[in-house]
Motif scaffolding. Structure first.
Motif: not given
Length: 385
Positions: A136-148
């Motif tokens: 979640a702390s990686d701005p290029y992660s799959l988690t960040a993608f879905i979260g955004n």
């Protein structure tokens, strides 16, 4: 004396003066934000320049209105999104149509923009294309993608692709969710529905940041004033323009250039003046060649304002990377006149890229909406049958 009328329906007629201004301000606000972020990325900070030239002082001043531009976006979003929902809330499938409209508005632009951000990250060497991250702390992660995609940036995840202006889309997303719940609280005849809506609002307040909750008042200003018509003479209208502009300049010179609980009063005051001005312009636009040109220009830039807003930072990353790697220029110099021309060229590239990128995506939002509604509502009808 001005005459104040509470309208039964929000006036969304395109031949009204305020509609022309809404389009104009939507486009202008996106350009202001891109102008500010490009200057911050390409030139040194104003405080780091010992003896800034007049030209650099002018540039630094003009690029300091980005947060005020976001307040304009909030007011206009409340006016258009909130106002249109109020107009249709008693129609069949009002909430379902509203949900599809909001999701399609965001995702049709965000998904391709996030893919561009991934390409930019790979091009600039920021990410390893062969590695998939779930942090979640990686701005290029799959988690960040879905979260955004669900407006959770700066709440549970980072802004995807280090695209920091996306903070305002978290605000917008939760305002889209909170507004119909607020309508249920005040209008529903069912005690159970009101209680459920209140519980949902309480959950949102617990989830999001205090600033998101507080700045919802500015979005609600737009929704509320969309139902207020102020009939006034040109003297009062021009006075509102002057006071609004002076307030913006004072905030730029004396206020704090940040979004926080502390700075909320200054932005609320500006937003209130802006909403009052829009309400005073609710009359049919006079026939004029000049006004027709202004209207066409405003609508042109408004049509890709959202794309411009979310895409300009990844494009800035690319241009800064290219100027550094190809020409060895890490920062443009405020002392060299030709560097201002380079900056203007980069800004023109941003505008043209935003326009052409919107054509296959944002420009087809209405088609995507119609297709989604056809698919979803047809299935619902089949199940009920």
């Amino acid at each position: 004396m001005p005459k104040i009328t509470v309208l039964k329906k929000t006036n969304l007629q395109e031949d009204s003066c305020h509609s022309m201004l809404i389009s104009l301000f939507r486009g202008l606000a996106a350009l202001v934000v891109a102008w500010a972020h490009l200057r911050a990325a390409s030139f040194p900070a104003f405080g780091d320049v010992a003896n800034p030239t007049l030209l650099f002082q002018a540039m630094a001043f003009s690029s300091g209105f980005a947060y005020l531009a976001v307040m304009v976006f909030f007011v206009l979003s409340g006016w258009l999104v909130g106002g249109s929902y109020l107009n249709r809330m008693d129609t069949d499938r009002a909430l379902q149509n509203y949900a599809v409209d909001r999701v399609s508005r965001l995702w049709v632009v965000l998904v391709p923009t996030f893919l561009v951000a991934l390409l930019v990250g790979a091009l600039t060497g920021t990410i390893d294309p062969g590695r998939v991250s779930f942090s979640a702390s990686d701005p290029y992660s799959l988690t960040a993608f879905i979260g955004n995609m669900f407006g959770l940036q700066n709440i549970l995840v980072e802004s995807f692709g280090e695209n920091f202006p996306l903070w305002s889309l978290a605000n917008e997303t939760w305002y889209y969710v909170a507004f119909p719940l607020l309508v249920v609280v005040f209008r529903s005849r069912s005690l159970a529905s009101r209680a459920a809506a209140l519980l949902a609002l309480a959950a949102i307040v617990q989830l999001v940041t205090p600033a998101i909750v507080l700045y919802f008042a500015i979005w609600l200003l737009g929704a509320g004033f969309s139902r207020v018509k102020i009939e006034a003479g040109p003297l009062l209208r021009w006075a509102l323009v002057l006071i609004t502009v002076v307030t913006a300049v004072l905030i730029r010179l004396k206020g704090k250039n940040e979004i926080s609980v502390e700075t909320f009063p200054q932005f609320l005051g500006f937003s209130l003046l802006f909403a009052l001005f829009l309400s005073s312009m609710q009359f049919k636009r006079p026939q004029s060649t000049m006004l027709d040109r202004v209207d066409r220009t405003g609508r042109f830039f408004a049509d890709f304002s959202f794309t411009m807003y979310v895409l300009h930072v990844p494009l800035i990353f690319v241009m800064v990377h290219l100027t550094s790697s190809l020409f060895g220029i890490d920062r443009l110099s405020p002392e060299i006149v030709s560097h201002y021309l380079i900056y203007l060229g980069m800004f023109v590239v941003l505008v043209f890229a935003g326009y052409f990128f919107h054509l296959p995506f944002e420009a087809n939002t209405s088609r995507v909406r119609q297709w989604l509604k056809g698919q979803l509502f047809a299935r619902v009808g089949t199940v009920r049958t």
